[in-house]
Design a protein around this motif. Structure first.
Motif, short mmCIF file in Angstrom:
data_model
loop_
_atom_site.label_atom_id
_atom_site.label_comp_id
_atom_site.label_asym_id
_atom_site.label_seq_id
_atom_site.Cartn_x
_atom_site.Cartn_y
_atom_site.Cartn_z
N LYS A 94 42.76 38.50 30.05
CA LYS A 94 43.33 39.89 29.76
C LYS A 94 45.11 39.35 30.94
N ASN A 95 44.65 38.93 31.85
CA ASN A 95 45.30 38.46 33.41
C ASN A 95 45.12 36.93 33.86
N LEU A 96 46.08 36.25 34.09
CA LEU A 96 46.18 35.18 35.32
C LEU A 96 44.99 35.05 36.25
N GLU A 97 44.43 36.91 36.58
CA GLU A 97 43.88 36.24 37.25
C GLU A 97 42.22 35.70 36.47
N SER A 98 41.89 36.08 35.31
CA SER A 98 41.23 35.65 34.81
C SER A 98 41.16 33.67 33.72
N LEU A 99 42.39 33.59 34.03
CA LEU A 99 42.80 32.66 32.82
C LEU A 99 41.89 31.71 32.38
N SER A 100 41.91 31.08 34.57
CA SER A 100 41.61 30.09 34.94
C SER A 100 40.01 29.52 34.82
N LEU A 101 38.88 30.57 34.34
CA LEU A 101 37.81 30.71 33.77
C LEU A 101 37.43 29.80 32.46
N ALA A 102 38.51 29.87 31.71
CA ALA A 102 37.98 29.39 30.10
C ALA A 102 38.36 27.62 30.39
N PRO A 103 39.10 26.91 31.15
CA PRO A 103 39.76 25.93 30.95
C PRO A 103 38.46 25.08 32.28
N LEU A 104 37.74 25.87 33.44
CA LEU A 104 37.50 25.46 34.71
C LEU A 104 35.79 25.48 33.69
N THR A 105 35.11 25.87 32.59
CA THR A 105 34.09 26.34 32.11
C THR A 105 33.91 25.64 30.53
N HIS A 106 35.09 25.01 30.32
CA HIS A 106 35.07 24.53 28.82
C HIS A 106 34.50 23.06 28.92
N PRO A 107 33.30 22.91 28.06
CA PRO A 107 32.97 21.96 28.22
C PRO A 107 33.92 20.92 27.82
N LEU A 109 34.23 38.15 36.34
CA LEU A 109 34.61 38.08 35.26
C LEU A 109 35.30 39.57 35.11
N LEU A 110 34.36 40.29 35.37
CA LEU A 110 34.55 42.10 34.19
C LEU A 110 36.23 42.45 35.72
N GLY A 111 35.40 42.52 36.84
CA GLY A 111 36.66 43.33 37.74
C GLY A 111 37.98 42.41 37.35
N ALA A 112 38.31 41.39 37.62
CA ALA A 112 39.69 40.81 37.71
C ALA A 112 40.94 40.60 36.26
N CYS A 113 39.28 40.92 35.46
CA CYS A 113 40.18 41.33 34.19
C CYS A 113 40.23 41.87 33.98
N GLY A 114 39.63 43.18 34.46
CA GLY A 114 40.71 44.66 34.30
C GLY A 114 41.78 45.20 34.67
N GLU A 115 42.13 44.33 35.54
CA GLU A 115 42.81 44.66 36.76
C GLU A 115 44.08 44.54 36.39
N GLU A 116 45.19 45.71 36.76
CA GLU A 116 45.89 45.99 35.86
C GLU A 116 48.07 45.61 37.30
N ALA A 127 54.56 36.05 33.99
CA ALA A 127 53.93 36.90 35.16
C ALA A 127 54.68 38.21 34.38
N TRP A 128 54.92 38.05 33.51
CA TRP A 128 55.30 39.57 32.26
C TRP A 128 54.78 39.10 31.12
N VAL A 129 53.25 38.41 31.36
CA VAL A 129 52.51 38.49 29.65
C VAL A 129 51.05 38.97 30.17
N GLY A 130 50.49 39.89 29.25
CA GLY A 130 50.07 40.45 29.27
C GLY A 130 48.56 39.37 28.90
N GLU A 131 47.82 39.96 27.51
CA GLU A 131 46.74 39.15 27.11
C GLU A 131 47.99 37.26 26.72
N LEU A 132 46.63 36.54 27.62
CA LEU A 132 47.33 35.34 27.73
C LEU A 132 45.86 34.61 26.93
N PHE A 133 46.15 33.08 25.85
CA PHE A 133 46.01 32.57 25.34
C PHE A 133 46.79 33.09 23.96
N TRP A 134 46.41 32.35 22.80
CA TRP A 134 47.37 31.94 21.87
C TRP A 134 46.79 32.96 21.06
#
Length: 363
Positions: free
Chosen positions: A133-146, A19-26, A121-128
């Motif tokens: 911040k990046n694709l490595e953190s992106l899937s956590l939201a849909p995975l855990t959304h009820p 959650l912390l590292g993947a979100c900050g990786e550039e 691949a060329w997008v920074g902040e994701l979702f509407w």
């Protein structure tokens, strides 16, 4: 085989760093060049020579294959019935035909329209609202959304995957012995989504000067109008500025906790209320309905909104302020028709039908 108890401990220990590292990786790893013996798209948009990849997650054939399998696998959902692809339909530019999808585990409507997955691949902040911040953190939201994949217990998810020989085999092929982990699951999904590149529409072939490829006079006029009226938000060959704008949909916005604040929900700044991520125009003729909540059913309705339907608010983008004081764009009927014709030329049928992006064949 890793014991369930050991796996649970390992996953729990990995979750916070992910959650912390993947979100900050550039991004900063070696770029991927089309034509090399590597996974990835056959073409890139004009002016782009490589596909950027982060240092901690370079693309590999096995990693992309694992991500593709995970993206299409219902095993990621709490019910075993829903996959990422349930809402992200390839034929619709990995979007959804519903304004607010009900295809998640509960069948309840989501708060926002399913965004297309194109040229990420060329997008920074994701979702509407740019909440990831990046694709490595992106899937956590849909995975855990009820209401989406509904995984309230991620360690339990990893235990279930560890009990599937195919999953273990695919993870170890991609990441080596003991490679089945939550962090690698997120990396693999990111690798696959990085390869969702659309750059082979009629417009692209015309830009590359391929023999026999041309835009009609009306389409060229539409391109010129897009460049004149829409380029501040839909400029560059990506046809998005990857920024956030208030385009006059509403005059009032929700509280701090409500998704109707748009970007303001993330920054907690009232200056960002009502601002949403600019979607790409690529494949826009196949990704209806439109806007962050799918309120506009057709592209004609979208252009009518910009002509006559915009409403003023404190954060309305100055780009939409006309000389007469009313918000909107000044477009004649013929100009609207030309823009609609050009947008059709941005449809990439090869992207929408590429079997390499669809569900993999069973092993």
């Amino acid at each position: 085989m890793v014991s369930p108890r050991a796996l649970r401990r390992a996953v729990a220990g990995l979750l916070l760093p992910v959650l912390l590292g993947a979100c900050g990786e550039e991004p900063g790893g070696p770029p991927l060049h089309p034509g090399e013996d590597e996974p990835g798209p056959r073409h890139l948009p004009a002016g782009f020579s490589s596909l950027p990849t982060p240092q901690g997650n370079p693309l590999t054939p096995e990693g992309v294959a694992l991500g593709r399998w995970l993206f299409h696998s219902p095993s990621l959902s709490s019910t075993g019935q829903v996959s990422c692809a349930s809402c992200h339909d390839q034929a619709r530019a990995f979007s959804d035909d519903a304004a607010l999808s009900r295809r998640g585990v509960t069948g309840q409507p989501l708060a926002r329209h399913t965004p297309p997955l194109v040229n990420l691949a060329w997008v920074g902040e994701l979702f509407w609202d740019g909440g990831m911040k990046n694709l490595e953190s992106l899937s956590l939201a849909p995975l855990t959304h009820p209401d989406e994949l509904g995984q309230a217990d991620l360690p339990a998810l990893m235990e279930r995957l560890a009990a599937q020989p195919e999953a273990v085999r695919r993870f170890e092929a991609a990441f080596g012995p003991g490679g089945l982990s939550l962090s690698n699951l997120l990396r693999a999904l990111a690798q696959f989504q990085r390869t969702l590149v659309s750059a082979d529409s009629r417009y692209d072939r015309w830009r590359r000067g391929e023999p026999g490829e041309a835009l009609s006079a009306q389409e060229e006029a539409g391109l010129a109008l897009v460049q004149r009226h829409c380029a501040p938000c839909h400029g560059t060959e990506l046809f998005t500025d990857n920024a956030f704008h208030n385009n006059g949909l509403d005059s009032r916005f929700g509280s701090d906790t409500e998704v109707t604040r748009g970007r303001g929900r993330i920054t907690l700044s009232t200056e960002d209320d009502g601002r949403y991520k600019t979607p790409t125009l690529r494949n826009v003729t196949r990704s209806a309905p439109y806007m962050h909540d799918g309120r506009l059913a057709t592209l004609d309705a979208v252009l009518e909104h910009y002509r006559h339907g915009m409403v003023p608010s404190a954060t309305l983008d100055p780009l939409f302020q006309r000389g007469d004081g009313a918000p909107g764009l000044s477009l004649e009927d013929g100009e609207k028709a030309a823009i609609l014709a050009f947008l059709e030329a941005l449809t990439d049928e090869s992207f929408l039908t590429d079997s390499r992006l669809g569900p993999p064949e069973p092993e």
